[in-house]
Design an enzyme around this catalytic site. Structure first.
Site, PDB file in Angstrom:
ATOM      1  N   ASP A 205     -33.348  69.409  58.349  1.00 26.99           N
ATOM      2  CA  ASP A 205     -34.044  70.196  57.321  1.00 26.99           C
ATOM      3  C   ASP A 205     -33.193  71.409  56.982  1.00 26.99           C
ATOM      4  O   ASP A 205     -32.591  72.009  57.876  1.00 26.99           O
ATOM      5  CB  ASP A 205     -35.422  70.646  57.858  1.00 26.99           C
ATOM      6  CG  ASP A 205     -36.405  70.969  56.748  1.00 26.99           C
ATOM      7  OD1 ASP A 205     -36.088  71.852  55.917  1.00 26.99           O
ATOM      8  OD2 ASP A 205     -37.478  70.351  56.698  1.00 26.99           O
TER       9      ASP A 205
ATOM     10  N   THR B  87     -37.832  74.712  51.896  1.00 30.82           N
ATOM     11  CA  THR B  87     -39.299  74.822  51.789  1.00 30.82           C
ATOM     12  C   THR B  87     -39.975  74.541  53.136  1.00 30.82           C
ATOM     13  O   THR B  87     -41.145  74.860  53.312  1.00 30.82           O
ATOM     14  CB  THR B  87     -39.877  73.860  50.714  1.00 30.82           C
ATOM     15  OG1 THR B  87     -39.483  72.515  51.020  1.00 30.82           O
ATOM     16  CG2 THR B  87     -39.379  74.221  49.327  1.00 30.82           C
TER      17      THR B  87
ATOM     18  N   ASP C   5     -28.513  70.399  54.820  1.00 31.99           N
ATOM     19  CA  ASP C   5     -29.025  69.926  53.531  1.00 31.99           C
ATOM     20  C   ASP C   5     -28.542  68.494  53.332  1.00 31.99           C
ATOM     21  O   ASP C   5     -27.339  68.261  53.168  1.00 31.99           O
ATOM     22  CB  ASP C   5     -28.492  70.851  52.420  1.00 31.99           C
ATOM     23  CG  ASP C   5     -28.910  70.390  51.038  1.00 31.99           C
ATOM     24  OD1 ASP C   5     -29.651  69.393  50.932  1.00 31.99           O
ATOM     25  OD2 ASP C   5     -28.484  71.043  50.057  1.00 31.99           O
TER      26      ASP C   5
ATOM     27  N   ALA D 240     -40.066  58.430  51.287  1.00 31.55           N
ATOM     28  CA  ALA D 240     -41.321  59.085  50.901  1.00 31.55           C
ATOM     29  C   ALA D 240     -41.281  59.290  49.395  1.00 31.55           C
ATOM     30  O   ALA D 240     -40.717  60.254  48.899  1.00 31.55           O
ATOM     31  CB  ALA D 240     -41.454  60.417  51.627  1.00 31.55           C
TER      32      ALA D 240
ATOM     33  N   TYR E  93     -38.966  66.472  39.498  1.00 32.35           N
ATOM     34  CA  TYR E  93     -39.520  65.831  40.692  1.00 32.35           C
ATOM     35  C   TYR E  93     -39.799  64.349  40.430  1.00 32.35           C
ATOM     36  O   TYR E  93     -39.363  63.479  41.175  1.00 32.35           O
ATOM     37  CB  TYR E  93     -40.802  66.560  41.099  1.00 32.35           C
ATOM     38  CG  TYR E  93     -41.425  66.065  42.384  1.00 32.35           C
ATOM     39  CD1 TYR E  93     -40.758  66.188  43.599  1.00 32.35           C
ATOM     40  CD2 TYR E  93     -42.692  65.481  42.387  1.00 32.35           C
ATOM     41  CE1 TYR E  93     -41.334  65.736  44.783  1.00 32.35           C
ATOM     42  CE2 TYR E  93     -43.273  65.038  43.571  1.00 32.35           C
ATOM     43  CZ  TYR E  93     -42.592  65.165  44.755  1.00 32.35           C
ATOM     44  OH  TYR E  93     -43.167  64.717  45.930  1.00 32.35           O
TER      45      TYR E  93
ATOM     46  N   THR F 129     -51.837  65.194  49.688  1.00 32.96           N
ATOM     47  CA  THR F 129     -52.109  65.264  51.128  1.00 32.96           C
ATOM     48  C   THR F 129     -52.281  66.725  51.526  1.00 32.96           C
ATOM     49  O   THR F 129     -51.621  67.600  50.961  1.00 32.96           O
ATOM     50  CB  THR F 129     -50.940  64.626  51.914  1.00 32.96           C
ATOM     51  OG1 THR F 129     -50.776  63.277  51.445  1.00 32.96           O
ATOM     52  CG2 THR F 129     -51.193  64.595  53.399  1.00 32.96           C
TER      53      THR F 129
END
Ligand code: UDP
Length: 342
Positions: A31, A35, A56, A114, A145, A175
Site C-alpha cells: 500500500d 488513501t 505504489d 476488485a 474511476y 460497502t
C-alpha cells in the site's frame, strides 16, 4: 498459502488481511498509504504471518518467494478521493493492474481483481446482473474511476486469455463498516460523522437515489471465496437490500439519536440514480450470500466511529457541505419535521 493484498491498508483491504491472517494465511500487504492508513494494519505488525510494504503498485511490484494469490484492491474508491487523485486513479487501474497481473503470471498465482458496481455507470437495467454492459460517461468526472476499473477488467481478461493467468473478477457494490475514514466523503461515513458531531447531514439531490449497502465482513467472505476458487467471474458482491439515501440518513439519525438537521445539496454530475446487485451468480458459483442486515452493520459502524471521537471531530470540516465543485446548500429541513411528514 501466501497472498499479496494490494491496497491492504485501506478500509476493505485491511479487513481482507485480517480475515486471511485469522485463517493462517501469510499476507503481504502492499500500500502506498495515499488513501489507506497504517493505523488500519498496526494491529497485525506483530503477527509473523504479516508483512507490510509501502509501495505504489502503479510504479511496479516485485515480491520474493512463492505467491499463491494476488488480491488487487489498490485504488482510491471514494468519489471525493478519486476526484482529488484522478491521474493516480487511472494509473493504478491501468499500470497498477498490469503490474499485479504480471506478478501473478510470474508466480503462477491466482489473481482476483476488485472491480466495482461503477462499471455499470448509471444503470438502465435494474437490478444489475453481470451480463449488463453498463451505461458509463467516458468523459465525465467519475470516468477516472469507472473507466480505470473497466480497463482493469479488460486487461485482466486479456492476461487470462493470452497468458493463461487464473483471473477472477468481483464487482463490489457499496460497502461499509469499521475502519472507514470519517472524512472519506462516502455517504455512510459522512452521515455518521455529521450525526455524531451534531452537524447537518448533507444529502445530495433529493435523496431518492438508491444504493445497496453491504457490511464489510460479508463482502470480505465473498472475496476470500473468490480467492479460493478458480471462478473467472465477473461476480457481483453486495447486499441487495436497497435504500434511498434519505432512508439511510433517517436510519443513521435514529441509531445515533442525533438531532442533526438534514441539508439538501446539488447532486454531483453523473451520480447514479439507483444501484442494486443481482447476486444470484455469487450464490450459485461461490455459495455466497450476505448475512448481516444493513441496520445491524450500521450499529457496529456507529460504535466504531464513537470509539474514535478525535478523528470524528477532526473530520467535521471535511464532510461539511457538498464536496463537489459548484455544489451548494439548496434547502435545509429539520429531521424532526421530516419524521412527522414521513
Ligand atoms: N451522498 C450524499 N451525501 C454525502 C455523500 C454522498 O447524499 O454526503 C450520496 C451520493 O450523491 C450518492 C450516494 O450518496 O448518490 C452514495 O455516495 P457514495 O459517495 O457513498 O458512493 P457512490 O455509490 O456514489 O460511489
Amino acid at each position: 498459502m501466501r497472498v499479496i493484498v494490494t491496497g491492504g491498508a485501506g478500509f476493505l483491504g485491511s479487513h481482507l488481511c485480517e480475515a486471511l491472517l485469522k485463517s493462517g494465511t501469510t499476507v503481504v500487504c502492499v500500500d502506498d498509504l495515499s488513501t489507506g492508513r497504517l493505523s488500519n494494519v498496526d494491529q497485525f505488525q506483530d503477527n509473523p504471518l504479516f508483512t507490510f510494504i509501502n509501495a505504489d503498485v502503479s510504479t511496479g511490484i516485485d515480491i520474493d518467494g512463492p505467491v499463491d494469490a494476488v488480491a488487487h484492491l489498490a485504488s482510491p474508491a471514494s468519489p471525493p478521493d478519486y476526484h482529488r487523485l484522478p491521474l493516480e486513479t487511472l494509473a493504478v487501474g491501468s499500470r497498477g493492474t498490469e503490474h499485479a497481473l504480471r506478478l501473478a503470471l510470474k508466480k503462477d498465482a491466482r489473481f482476483v481483481l476488485a472491480s466495482t458496481s461503477e462499471v455499470y455507470g448509471d444503470p438502465a437495467v435494474h437490478p444489475q446482473t453481470e451480463e449488463y454492459w453498463g451505461n458509463v460517461n467516458s468523459i465525465g468526472p467519475r470516468s477516472v474511476y469507472d473507466e480505470a476499473k473497466r480497463f482493469a477488467e479488460a486487461i485482466s481478461m486479456a492476461y487470462a486469455r493470452s497468458c493463461g493467468v487464473n483471473v477472477g473478477i468481483v464487482r463490489i457494490f457499496n460497502t461499509f463498516g469499521p475502519r472507514m475514514r470519517p472524512g472519506d466523503g462516502r455517504v455512510v461515513s459522512s452521515f455518521i460523522t455529521q450525526a455524531l458531531n451534531g452537524a447537518p447531514l448533507t444529502i445530495y439531490g433529493d435523496g431518492t437515489q438508491t444504493r445497496s449497502f453491504c457490511y464489510v465482513d460479508d463482502l470480505v467472505r465473498g472475496i476470500v471465496a473468490m480467492l479460493q476458487s478458480d471462478e473467472p467471474g465477473p461476480i457481483n458482491l453486495g447486499n441487495p437490500a436497497e435504500h434511498t439515501v434519505l432512508e439511510l440518513a433517517e436510519m443513521i439519525l435514529e441509531i445515533t439519536g442525533s438531532k442533526s438537521f438534514i441539508e439538501f445539496h446539488r447532486l454531483p454530475v453523473d451520480d447514479p440514480t439507483r444501484r442494486q446487485p443481482d447476486i444470484s451468480r455469487a450464490g450459485t458459483r461461490l455459495g455466497w450470500t450476505p448475512q448481516v442486515p444493513t441496520s445491524v452493520g450500521l450499529r457496529r459502524t456507529v460504535s466504531f466511529f464513537q470509539s474514535q471521537p478525535l478523528e470524528v471531530r477532526a473530520a467535521a470540516e471535511t464532510v461539511a457541505g457538498a464536496q463537489f465543485e459548484g455544489a451548494r446548500s439548496t434547502s435545509v429541513i429539520h429531521s424532526e419535521a421530516l419524521a412527522k411528514t414521513a
